[in-house]
Every structure is written in C-alpha cells, then in structure tokens.
Design a protein around this motif. Structure first.
Motif, PDB file in Angstrom:
ATOM      1  N   MET A   1       1.014  -1.332   0.124  1.00 44.18           N
ATOM      2  CA  MET A   1       0.153  -0.022  -0.112  1.00 44.18           C
ATOM      3  C   MET A   1       0.943   1.347   0.020  1.00 44.18           C
ATOM      4  O   MET A   1       1.740   1.389   0.582  1.00 44.18           O
ATOM      5  N   SER A   2       0.663   2.232  -0.907  1.00 48.44           N
ATOM      6  CA  SER A   2       1.546   3.463  -0.871  1.00 48.44           C
ATOM      7  C   SER A   2       0.631   4.421  -0.293  1.00 48.44           C
ATOM      8  O   SER A   2      -0.543   4.569  -0.105  1.00 48.44           O
ATOM      9  N   ASN A   3       1.490   5.527  -0.134  1.00 51.21           N
ATOM     10  CA  ASN A   3       0.803   6.848   0.414  1.00 51.21           C
ATOM     11  C   ASN A   3       0.490   7.904  -0.688  1.00 51.21           C
ATOM     12  O   ASN A   3       0.347   9.104  -0.576  1.00 51.21           O
ATOM     13  N   GLU A   4       0.400   7.295  -2.041  1.00 56.47           N
ATOM     14  CA  GLU A   4       0.119   8.214  -3.130  1.00 56.47           C
ATOM     15  C   GLU A   4      -1.346   8.623  -3.101  1.00 56.47           C
ATOM     16  O   GLU A   4      -2.311   8.003  -2.668  1.00 56.47           O
ATOM     17  N   VAL A   5      -1.420   9.926  -3.302  1.00 52.74           N
ATOM     18  CA  VAL A   5      -2.755  10.790  -3.337  1.00 52.74           C
ATOM     19  C   VAL A   5      -3.473  10.245  -4.680  1.00 52.74           C
ATOM     20  O   VAL A   5      -3.001  10.534  -5.571  1.00 52.74           O
ATOM     21  N   LYS A   6      -4.603   9.600  -4.561  1.00 53.90           N
ATOM     22  CA  LYS A   6      -5.427   9.312  -5.901  1.00 53.90           C
ATOM     23  C   LYS A   6      -6.072  10.447  -6.282  1.00 53.90           C
ATOM     24  O   LYS A   6      -6.089  10.568  -7.434  1.00 53.90           O
ATOM     25  N   ALA A   7      -6.585  11.431  -5.586  1.00 55.28           N
ATOM     26  CA  ALA A   7      -7.534  12.494  -6.195  1.00 55.28           C
ATOM     27  C   ALA A   7      -7.675  13.629  -4.857  1.00 55.28           C
ATOM     28  O   ALA A   7      -7.663  13.228  -3.705  1.00 55.28           O
ATOM     29  N   VAL A   8      -7.587  14.736  -5.651  1.00 55.24           N
ATOM     30  CA  VAL A   8      -7.821  15.702  -4.356  1.00 55.24           C
ATOM     31  C   VAL A   8      -9.259  16.331  -5.003  1.00 55.24           C
ATOM     32  O   VAL A   8      -9.447  16.804  -5.789  1.00 55.24           O
ATOM     33  N   VAL A   9     -10.281  16.375  -4.130  1.00 50.33           N
ATOM     34  CA  VAL A   9     -11.793  16.858  -4.207  1.00 50.33           C
ATOM     35  C   VAL A   9     -11.749  18.463  -3.473  1.00 50.33           C
ATOM     36  O   VAL A   9     -11.500  18.415  -2.075  1.00 50.33           O
ATOM     37  N   GLU A  10     -11.719  19.522  -4.185  1.00 48.82           N
ATOM     38  CA  GLU A  10     -12.027  20.669  -3.432  1.00 48.82           C
ATOM     39  C   GLU A  10     -13.428  20.765  -3.107  1.00 48.82           C
ATOM     40  O   GLU A  10     -14.321  20.783  -4.097  1.00 48.82           O
ATOM     41  N   VAL A  11     -13.865  21.179  -2.023  1.00 45.73           N
ATOM     42  CA  VAL A  11     -15.268  21.475  -1.549  1.00 45.73           C
ATOM     43  C   VAL A  11     -15.462  22.811  -1.020  1.00 45.73           C
ATOM     44  O   VAL A  11     -14.688  23.439  -0.807  1.00 45.73           O
ATOM     45  N   THR A  12     -16.680  23.044  -1.439  1.00 46.21           N
ATOM     46  CA  THR A  12     -17.230  24.597  -0.956  1.00 46.21           C
ATOM     47  C   THR A  12     -17.746  24.307   0.581  1.00 46.21           C
ATOM     48  O   THR A  12     -18.386  23.150   0.758  1.00 46.21           O
ATOM     49  N   ALA A  13     -18.320  25.419   0.943  1.00 43.37           N
ATOM     50  CA  ALA A  13     -18.724  25.429   2.449  1.00 43.37           C
ATOM     51  C   ALA A  13     -20.315  24.658   2.148  1.00 43.37           C
ATOM     52  O   ALA A  13     -20.618  23.939   3.183  1.00 43.37           O
ATOM     53  N   LYS A  14     -20.660  24.754   1.308  1.00 44.88           N
ATOM     54  CA  LYS A  14     -22.163  24.253   1.046  1.00 44.88           C
ATOM     55  C   LYS A  14     -22.142  22.676   0.995  1.00 44.88           C
ATOM     56  O   LYS A  14     -23.078  21.992   1.165  1.00 44.88           O
ATOM     57  N   ASP A  15     -20.928  22.309   0.560  1.00 45.01           N
ATOM     58  CA  ASP A  15     -20.765  20.695   0.402  1.00 45.01           C
ATOM     59  C   ASP A  15     -20.507  20.010   1.930  1.00 45.01           C
ATOM     60  O   ASP A  15     -20.745  18.958   1.943  1.00 45.01           O
ATOM     61  N   VAL A  16     -20.057  21.058   2.786  1.00 46.88           N
ATOM     62  CA  VAL A  16     -19.789  20.290   4.001  1.00 46.88           C
ATOM     63  C   VAL A  16     -21.123  20.229   4.931  1.00 46.88           C
ATOM     64  O   VAL A  16     -21.751  21.055   5.052  1.00 46.88           O
TER      65      VAL A  16
END
Length: 69
Positions: A1-16
C-alpha cells in the motif's frame, strides 16, 4: 500500500455537512469504486483523507465554514 494521493476534491462550504465533514464516496464517484460511507473532516489545514480510497478532501481557497475559525 502506498501513500500516493489518488485524487484531491476541493469542496465548498455548502458541500460540508454537520461538524465540518464531507461524505465519501461522493456523488461524482463511479459505482464500481464504492466503499462503506465515511465522513472526512475538512476543518484542518490541508483537509482530510478518506481511509478507504485515499481521496483527499479540502476546502477551496477562500471558503469559510461558519462556526469554525
């Protein structure tokens, strides 16, 4: 298992939801990649990472969560 980041998703305040978390898997993910639903805390600097799929969620620059300073 690697520490590689698969994807970065930027969220807005309304997604939280609730106490500064977002649900993963998110609605845009393919059904084949489903895993048990978890809530990822995005209130910390740099966001949070899903323990199942490695997707990183972070707030978009300039987004402010009410109640979190």
């Amino acid at each position: 298992m690697s520490n590689e980041v698969k994807a970065v998703v930027e969220v807005t305040a309304k997604d939280v939801q609730g106490p500064g978390v977002v649900a993963c898997p998110n609605p845009k993910m393919a059904l084949w990649s489903n895993h048990p639903r978890v809530f990822v805390d995005v209130t910390h600097e740099g966001g949070g990472k899903c323990p199942y799929c490695g997707t990183v969620y972070k707030l978009k620059a300039g987004e402010v969560l009410h109640g979190h300073h």
